[in-house]
Design a protein around this motif. Sequence first.
Motif, mmCIF file in Angstrom:
data_model
loop_
_atom_site.group_PDB
_atom_site.id
_atom_site.type_symbol
_atom_site.label_atom_id
_atom_site.label_comp_id
_atom_site.label_asym_id
_atom_site.label_seq_id
_atom_site.Cartn_x
_atom_site.Cartn_y
_atom_site.Cartn_z
ATOM 1 N N THR A 68 5.757 -132.419 62.575
ATOM 2 C CA THR A 68 5.623 -133.799 62.967
ATOM 3 C C THR A 68 6.777 -134.295 63.451
ATOM 4 O O THR A 68 8.148 -134.517 62.859
ATOM 5 C CB THR A 68 4.928 -134.584 62.207
ATOM 6 O OG1 THR A 68 3.693 -133.916 61.388
ATOM 7 C CG2 THR A 68 4.592 -135.961 62.520
ATOM 8 N N ILE A 105 7.578 -140.083 64.795
ATOM 9 C CA ILE A 105 6.273 -140.447 64.047
ATOM 10 C C ILE A 105 6.318 -140.606 62.625
ATOM 11 O O ILE A 105 5.706 -141.510 61.999
ATOM 12 C CB ILE A 105 5.300 -139.313 64.572
ATOM 13 C CG1 ILE A 105 4.780 -139.387 65.975
ATOM 14 C CG2 ILE A 105 3.986 -139.613 63.608
ATOM 15 C CD1 ILE A 105 3.992 -138.198 66.527
ATOM 16 N N ILE A 106 7.223 -139.682 62.117
ATOM 17 C CA ILE A 106 7.279 -139.722 60.261
ATOM 18 C C ILE A 106 7.966 -141.146 60.142
ATOM 19 O O ILE A 106 7.486 -141.690 59.385
ATOM 20 C CB ILE A 106 8.070 -138.516 60.083
ATOM 21 C CG1 ILE A 106 7.554 -137.419 60.078
ATOM 22 C CG2 ILE A 106 8.750 -138.913 58.384
ATOM 23 C CD1 ILE A 106 6.515 -136.962 59.225
ATOM 24 N N PRO A 129 0.552 -131.059 64.067
ATOM 25 C CA PRO A 129 1.463 -131.913 63.676
ATOM 26 C C PRO A 129 1.846 -133.001 64.654
ATOM 27 O O PRO A 129 2.975 -133.331 65.452
ATOM 28 C CB PRO A 129 2.794 -131.013 63.646
ATOM 29 C CG PRO A 129 2.647 -130.170 64.825
ATOM 30 C CD PRO A 129 1.205 -129.637 64.856
ATOM 31 N N ASP A 130 0.705 -134.003 64.878
ATOM 32 C CA ASP A 130 0.750 -134.945 66.097
ATOM 33 C C ASP A 130 0.853 -136.314 65.144
ATOM 34 O O ASP A 130 0.407 -137.148 65.874
ATOM 35 C CB ASP A 130 -0.344 -134.820 66.766
ATOM 36 C CG ASP A 130 -1.909 -134.788 66.018
ATOM 37 O OD1 ASP A 130 -1.782 -134.962 64.801
ATOM 38 O OD2 ASP A 130 -2.794 -134.189 66.927
ATOM 39 N N GLY A 131 0.651 -136.289 63.773
ATOM 40 C CA GLY A 131 0.726 -137.732 63.074
ATOM 41 C C GLY A 131 -0.933 -138.121 62.830
ATOM 42 O O GLY A 131 -0.932 -139.322 62.618
ATOM 43 N N LEU A 165 -2.944 -136.743 57.974
ATOM 44 C CA LEU A 165 -2.119 -136.869 56.878
ATOM 45 C C LEU A 165 -2.638 -136.562 55.600
ATOM 46 O O LEU A 165 -3.878 -136.302 55.334
ATOM 47 C CB LEU A 165 -1.762 -138.413 56.832
ATOM 48 C CG LEU A 165 -1.316 -139.033 58.183
ATOM 49 C CD1 LEU A 165 -0.943 -140.410 58.004
ATOM 50 C CD2 LEU A 165 0.234 -138.345 58.579
ATOM 51 N N ALA A 211 2.878 -135.260 55.726
ATOM 52 C CA ALA A 211 2.261 -134.805 57.166
ATOM 53 C C ALA A 211 2.792 -133.342 57.390
ATOM 54 O O ALA A 211 3.460 -132.715 56.732
ATOM 55 C CB ALA A 211 3.048 -135.893 58.356
#
Length: 266
Positions: free
Chosen positions: A202, A206-207, A28-30, A33, A198
């Motif tokens: 995350t 970032i979202i 979950p690091d962006g 996707l 995502a």
Amino acid sequence: AFHQPVYVDNKNGANGTIGTAFVAKSAPDGLTLLVVPAGFAANPALYQSLPYDQSRDLSAVSLLASGPLVLVTHPGLNVKTVKELIAKARLRPGELNVGSAGNGSLPHLSAELFNLMAGTKMQHVAYKGAGPAVIDLLAGVVPVYFMNILQALPLIKAGKLKALGVTSLERSGIAVELPTVAEELPGFDMSNWYGMLAPSGTPKEIINKLQQEVSVILKQATLKEKLDNEGMTVVGSTSAQFEEFLKRESDKYLKIITSAGIRNSI
């Protein structure tokens, strides 16, 4: 926008569940996707078991764009409006064939929603893809079909198909002369759409950053024009709006699939 290379990895299969599972299990690091079409919201109702939990393992980023299908008939069916199709289908329950690109596909679910709302019993005929379905549609084997609007318009203009209405609540910008199905069957709404998600977990910042950049990109004139020409309308929603939209869509598909008993046929 992020000054990084972006790779598109098409992981086909099982109505998108293979690609979805890949993203759901990613860090979950962006950096990984998911872009999905409307059928994504139907999967929990379609499949008895999924390799992920759709509500738990994925976070909504943005609803990107939306566009309608178009309800078309073979000219030999001799109907000009949605009301005429409903009347004919009610007189001949189980006799009128409606084609689809496969069990659980958007044309299939559109047909089942139509049956549910109109009180008709058109007989679903599943094909292995849209190509074979359209071939039989043009031959009159399956006289009713919910078709991609961009593919349908040349056939409609050539008189090979009759358009009864688009499946969105509002008329399409590329065919404003076509009514909506909802004008004669109030509340009918079965649009195709694309959204971004995502992996769950995350970070919210970032979202938010992804959503903001996506919104800016979607507003670019060249991209908006490209999507308009393909029958899609730019949306660019917030993550919260997309999350609520997904819930409504999932509830709608669950009702359709349960009513039609589709799950047992997948």
